[in-house]
Design a protein around this motif. Structure first.
Motif, PDB file in Angstrom:
ATOM      1  N   CYS A  98      -1.458  -1.817  -3.084  1.00 20.95           N
ATOM      2  CA  CYS A  98      -2.404  -2.928  -2.960  1.00 20.95           C
ATOM      3  C   CYS A  98      -2.356  -3.730  -4.257  1.00 20.95           C
ATOM      4  O   CYS A  98      -2.696  -3.212  -5.323  1.00 20.95           O
ATOM      5  CB  CYS A  98      -3.831  -2.435  -2.700  1.00 20.95           C
ATOM      6  SG  CYS A  98      -5.021  -3.809  -2.734  1.00 20.95           S
ATOM      7  N   HIS A 104      -4.126  -6.303  -5.109  1.00 18.99           N
ATOM      8  CA  HIS A 104      -5.472  -6.641  -5.580  1.00 18.99           C
ATOM      9  C   HIS A 104      -6.084  -5.504  -6.407  1.00 18.99           C
ATOM     10  O   HIS A 104      -6.642  -5.727  -7.474  1.00 18.99           O
ATOM     11  CB  HIS A 104      -6.372  -6.983  -4.392  1.00 18.99           C
ATOM     12  CG  HIS A 104      -7.754  -7.402  -4.799  1.00 18.99           C
ATOM     13  ND1 HIS A 104      -8.845  -6.572  -4.653  1.00 18.99           N
ATOM     14  CD2 HIS A 104      -8.206  -8.549  -5.368  1.00 18.99           C
ATOM     15  CE1 HIS A 104      -9.917  -7.204  -5.113  1.00 18.99           C
ATOM     16  NE2 HIS A 104      -9.555  -8.395  -5.552  1.00 18.99           N
ATOM     17  N   CYS A 105      -5.973  -4.263  -5.917  1.00 16.02           N
ATOM     18  CA  CYS A 105      -6.520  -3.105  -6.640  1.00 16.02           C
ATOM     19  C   CYS A 105      -5.523  -2.593  -7.683  1.00 16.02           C
ATOM     20  O   CYS A 105      -5.866  -1.740  -8.491  1.00 16.02           O
ATOM     21  CB  CYS A 105      -6.866  -1.976  -5.683  1.00 16.02           C
ATOM     22  SG  CYS A 105      -8.172  -2.364  -4.519  1.00 16.02           S
ATOM     23  N   CYS A 120      -5.886  -2.701   2.844  1.00 12.58           N
ATOM     24  CA  CYS A 120      -6.488  -1.761   1.899  1.00 12.58           C
ATOM     25  C   CYS A 120      -7.912  -1.395   2.336  1.00 12.58           C
ATOM     26  O   CYS A 120      -8.716  -2.273   2.632  1.00 12.58           O
ATOM     27  CB  CYS A 120      -6.512  -2.397   0.503  1.00 12.58           C
ATOM     28  SG  CYS A 120      -7.429  -1.473  -0.731  1.00 12.58           S
ATOM     29  N   CYS A 175     -10.538  -3.039  -0.408  1.00 12.43           N
ATOM     30  CA  CYS A 175     -10.748  -4.483  -0.631  1.00 12.43           C
ATOM     31  C   CYS A 175     -10.263  -5.354   0.520  1.00 12.43           C
ATOM     32  O   CYS A 175     -10.423  -6.569   0.485  1.00 12.43           O
ATOM     33  CB  CYS A 175     -10.061  -4.906  -1.918  1.00 12.43           C
ATOM     34  SG  CYS A 175      -8.272  -4.972  -1.760  1.00 12.43           S
TER      35      CYS A 175
HETATM   36 ZN   LIG Z   1      -7.250  -3.045  -2.499  1.00 17.51          ZN
END
Ligand SMILES: [Zn+2]
Length: 198
Positions: free
Chosen positions: A160, A162-163, A177, A180
């Motif tokens: 992921c 974003h994470c 995910c 998120c």
């Molecule tokens: Zn994420």
């Protein structure tokens, strides 16, 4: 005279204070009774307990109490699975120190677990991100590494962006995910593997 109604705010508060003083669930090593080890998976100190925690720790508590009633010397400890990316991400998000964030969550969740009245021996509490615990994880890894049972190779993982983290298959829900909701991609990363079949 016994009250007709149960007032948890009053009764449980008094009980907790007594338990804090008497430590009734302490386990002693020098005991002739047969041993029984009741261990739940340690919670990740994410902030607050949810009902899944309550279910999980109640089940083990029932087993521990049942075995104690059967005459076993029961060890029922608790700990914190406290390494991980959620602490790092929370720290980035709030500009906070991850150790402080983790310690505060542990203190809060410990208070919540105590309120549940679990028969935990809190003298045996461990926290996996503290040196007195992870020195053994490191020791174990070194033994595996020296025997050639721990090795590195590249493998595709769920990622992921974003994470900025790897996700287990269970954490990918419909290609997204679980934390998120961003799209999950495949990424080749160097990773450690253990030759568990050997
Ligand atoms: Zn994420």
């Amino acid at each position: 005279m016994l009250e007709k109604e149960y007032f948890p705010q009053q009764i449980e508060k008094e009980r907790l204070e007594i338990w804090e003083k008497t430590n009734p669930h302490k386990t002693y090593d020098n005991n002739d009774k047969p041993k029984y080890y009741a261990l739940s998976m340690f919670p990740y100190p994410s902030g607050k307990l949810h009902m899944g925690h309550v279910r999980n720790y109640t089940i083990t508590d029932v087993i521990a109490r049942f075995k104690k009633a059967q005459g076993f010397n029961v060890l029922h400890p608790m700990g914190w699975d406290s390494f991980g990316l959620p602490a790092e991400n929370a720290a980035i998000q709030h500009g906070a120190n991850p150790a402080k964030w983790t310690d505060e969550n542990i203190a809060y969740m410990k208070m919540q677990l105590k309120k549940l009245g679990l028969s935990v021996d809190w003298d045996r509490e461990v926290t996996t991100c503290k040196e007195d615990y992870y020195k053994w994880t490191q020791w174990l890894f070194i033994q595996l590494f020296r025997k050639g049972l721990a090795y590195k190779k590249q493998a595709a993982v769920n990622w992921c962006e974003h994470c900025a983290t790897v996700l287990a298959n269970e954490q990918v829900i419909d290609g997204k995910c679980w934390r998120c909701d961003h799209e999950v991609t495949k990424k080749n990363l160097w990773q450690w593997f253990l030759k568990i079949k050997d």
